[in-house]
Design a protein around this motif. Sequence first.
Motif, PDB file in Angstrom:
ATOM      1  N   ASP A  74     -14.390   0.150 -17.953  1.00 33.25           N
ATOM      2  CA  ASP A  74     -13.769   0.760 -19.230  1.00 33.25           C
ATOM      3  C   ASP A  74     -12.458   1.166 -18.796  1.00 33.25           C
ATOM      4  OD1 ASP A  74     -14.895   2.680 -17.522  1.00 33.25           O
ATOM      5  OD2 ASP A  74     -15.333   4.095 -19.211  1.00 33.25           O
ATOM      6  N   ILE A  75     -11.778   0.948 -17.544  1.00 33.66           N
ATOM      7  CA  ILE A  75     -10.364   1.383 -17.294  1.00 33.66           C
ATOM      8  C   ILE A  75      -9.738  -0.233 -17.226  1.00 33.66           C
ATOM      9  CG2 ILE A  75      -9.083   2.189 -15.537  1.00 33.66           C
ATOM     10  CD1 ILE A  75     -10.925   4.352 -16.583  1.00 33.66           C
ATOM     11  N   SER A  76      -8.679  -0.152 -18.029  1.00 31.92           N
ATOM     12  CA  SER A  76      -7.350  -1.077 -18.053  1.00 31.92           C
ATOM     13  C   SER A  76      -6.463  -0.998 -16.783  1.00 31.92           C
ATOM     14  CB  SER A  76      -6.886  -1.176 -19.197  1.00 31.92           C
ATOM     15  OG  SER A  76      -5.710  -2.045 -19.034  1.00 31.92           O
ATOM     16  N   GLN A  77      -6.538  -2.094 -16.054  1.00 31.54           N
ATOM     17  CA  GLN A  77      -5.679  -2.042 -14.744  1.00 31.54           C
ATOM     18  C   GLN A  77      -4.248  -2.694 -15.026  1.00 31.54           C
ATOM     19  OE1 GLN A  77      -7.247  -1.482 -11.623  1.00 31.54           O
ATOM     20  NE2 GLN A  77      -8.826  -0.637 -13.004  1.00 31.54           N
ATOM     21  N   MET A  78      -4.103  -2.851 -16.286  1.00 32.70           N
ATOM     22  CA  MET A  78      -2.666  -3.276 -16.760  1.00 32.70           C
ATOM     23  C   MET A  78      -1.567  -2.500 -16.454  1.00 32.70           C
ATOM     24  SD  MET A  78      -3.306  -6.163 -19.603  1.00 32.70           S
ATOM     25  CE  MET A  78      -1.718  -6.543 -19.681  1.00 32.70           C
ATOM     26  N   ASN A  79      -1.713  -1.128 -16.867  1.00 33.96           N
ATOM     27  CA  ASN A  79      -0.764  -0.262 -16.828  1.00 33.96           C
ATOM     28  C   ASN A  79      -0.812   0.759 -15.741  1.00 33.96           C
ATOM     29  OD1 ASN A  79       0.463  -1.402 -18.956  1.00 33.96           O
ATOM     30  ND2 ASN A  79      -0.549   0.092 -20.216  1.00 33.96           N
ATOM     31  N   ILE A  80      -1.474   0.322 -14.700  1.00 36.15           N
ATOM     32  CA  ILE A  80      -1.568   1.085 -13.419  1.00 36.15           C
ATOM     33  C   ILE A  80      -0.795   0.684 -12.413  1.00 36.15           C
ATOM     34  CG2 ILE A  80      -3.230   1.817 -11.561  1.00 36.15           C
ATOM     35  CD1 ILE A  80      -5.423   1.671 -13.550  1.00 36.15           C
ATOM     36  N   LEU A  81       0.244   1.677 -11.722  1.00 37.28           N
ATOM     37  CA  LEU A  81       1.041   1.400 -10.595  1.00 37.28           C
ATOM     38  C   LEU A  81       0.926   2.100  -9.252  1.00 37.28           C
ATOM     39  CD1 LEU A  81       3.580  -0.303 -10.018  1.00 37.28           C
ATOM     40  CD2 LEU A  81       5.161   1.793 -10.733  1.00 37.28           C
ATOM     41  N   CYS A  82       0.594   1.578  -8.053  1.00 36.26           N
ATOM     42  CA  CYS A  82       0.327   2.258  -6.989  1.00 36.26           C
ATOM     43  C   CYS A  82       1.525   2.058  -6.129  1.00 36.26           C
ATOM     44  CB  CYS A  82      -0.981   1.758  -6.315  1.00 36.26           C
ATOM     45  SG  CYS A  82      -2.415   1.782  -7.279  1.00 36.26           S
ATOM     46  N   VAL A  83       1.969   3.084  -5.649  1.00 36.65           N
ATOM     47  CA  VAL A  83       3.269   3.180  -4.762  1.00 36.65           C
ATOM     48  C   VAL A  83       2.943   4.117  -3.483  1.00 36.65           C
ATOM     49  CG1 VAL A  83       5.534   4.042  -4.557  1.00 36.65           C
ATOM     50  CG2 VAL A  83       4.699   3.340  -6.767  1.00 36.65           C
ATOM     51  N   HIS A  84       3.305   3.494  -2.219  1.00 39.55           N
ATOM     52  CA  HIS A  84       2.854   4.309  -1.331  1.00 39.55           C
ATOM     53  C   HIS A  84       4.074   4.628  -0.528  1.00 39.55           C
ATOM     54  CE1 HIS A  84      -1.321   3.751  -1.151  1.00 39.55           C
ATOM     55  NE2 HIS A  84      -1.086   2.771  -1.657  1.00 39.55           N
ATOM     56  N   LEU A  85       4.543   6.008  -0.405  1.00 37.79           N
ATOM     57  CA  LEU A  85       5.774   6.477   0.032  1.00 37.79           C
ATOM     58  C   LEU A  85       5.553   7.221   1.585  1.00 37.79           C
ATOM     59  CD1 LEU A  85       7.224   7.944  -3.316  1.00 37.79           C
ATOM     60  CD2 LEU A  85       7.751   5.802  -2.241  1.00 37.79           C
ATOM     61  N   LYS A  86       6.191   6.722   2.311  1.00 38.03           N
ATOM     62  CA  LYS A  86       5.979   7.457   3.943  1.00 38.03           C
ATOM     63  C   LYS A  86       7.090   8.657   3.901  1.00 38.03           C
ATOM     64  CE  LYS A  86       4.595   3.132   5.853  1.00 38.03           C
ATOM     65  NZ  LYS A  86       3.613   2.895   6.501  1.00 38.03           N
ATOM     66  N   ASP A  87       6.570   9.655   4.342  1.00 37.20           N
ATOM     67  CA  ASP A  87       7.350  11.022   4.545  1.00 37.20           C
ATOM     68  C   ASP A  87       7.115  11.679   5.906  1.00 37.20           C
ATOM     69  OD1 ASP A  87       4.779  12.108   4.062  1.00 37.20           O
ATOM     70  OD2 ASP A  87       5.551  13.470   2.706  1.00 37.20           O
ATOM     71  N   ASN A  88       7.210  10.724   6.896  1.00 35.12           N
ATOM     72  CA  ASN A  88       7.024  11.162   8.275  1.00 35.12           C
ATOM     73  C   ASN A  88       7.865  11.928   8.968  1.00 35.12           C
ATOM     74  OD1 ASN A  88       4.762   9.303   8.132  1.00 35.12           O
ATOM     75  ND2 ASN A  88       5.691   7.801   9.525  1.00 35.12           N
ATOM     76  N   CYS A  89       9.109  12.016   8.488  1.00 37.00           N
ATOM     77  CA  CYS A  89      10.362  13.027   9.009  1.00 37.00           C
ATOM     78  C   CYS A  89      10.740  13.749   7.920  1.00 37.00           C
ATOM     79  CB  CYS A  89      11.305  12.085   9.760  1.00 37.00           C
ATOM     80  SG  CYS A  89      12.389  11.232   8.716  1.00 37.00           S
ATOM     81  N   PRO A  90      11.348  15.043   8.221  1.00 35.28           N
ATOM     82  CA  PRO A  90      12.017  15.743   7.192  1.00 35.28           C
ATOM     83  C   PRO A  90      13.089  15.058   6.043  1.00 35.28           C
ATOM     84  CG  PRO A  90      11.868  17.020   9.201  1.00 35.28           C
ATOM     85  CD  PRO A  90      11.574  15.429   9.643  1.00 35.28           C
ATOM     86  N   ASP A  91      13.690  14.029   6.679  1.00 38.07           N
ATOM     87  CA  ASP A  91      14.951  13.339   5.817  1.00 38.07           C
ATOM     88  C   ASP A  91      14.077  12.504   4.808  1.00 38.07           C
ATOM     89  OD1 ASP A  91      16.996  14.771   7.026  1.00 38.07           O
ATOM     90  OD2 ASP A  91      17.285  13.332   8.498  1.00 38.07           O
ATOM     91  N   ALA A  92      13.061  11.851   5.278  1.00 42.84           N
ATOM     92  CA  ALA A  92      12.141  10.871   4.418  1.00 42.84           C
ATOM     93  C   ALA A  92      11.335  11.900   3.298  1.00 42.84           C
ATOM     94  CB  ALA A  92      11.369  10.099   5.269  1.00 42.84           C
TER      95      ALA A  92
END
Length: 148
Positions: A74-92
Amino acid sequence: MFLSNYNNINTLESIDYNTTSKGSTWLQHKYVSNKLELASEYAAICQQYQQQGKWVMFVNSDEAAMAQLASFVDISQMNILCVHLKDNCPDARNSVLQNIKRTLANGNCASMVLSGQLLSANESAELELYAAMGETHCSIIENKNVSH
């Protein structure tokens, strides 16, 4: 067909984050204990916003919970966006937060879900303001059973 959002992000620099309202409808903190609860939260958010025809953006989502979400019929996948952001250092980390704020303020998403983001009170208050500016709901989902 599409509405433009011409909010001025620069006006947020003069706002005192410590005096903002704590009863936000734009930013919610949610806590889960396991992957099943996390997948259920993801599903509830998708169901809530799928009728708006805008994106539901997941930032640094849990892969197992997203795989389980994909199995829900019952969940449409069409309007789902997955983003993976890396923030390993303070500047990032600062760059990641700036990108999240910009996306919230643009208003292109119905909702943004941040998984496992540990934010300070000021960072949460800033996100709340940007979310309100773009009329984008933001959920921060944290695992309450984190072992160190």
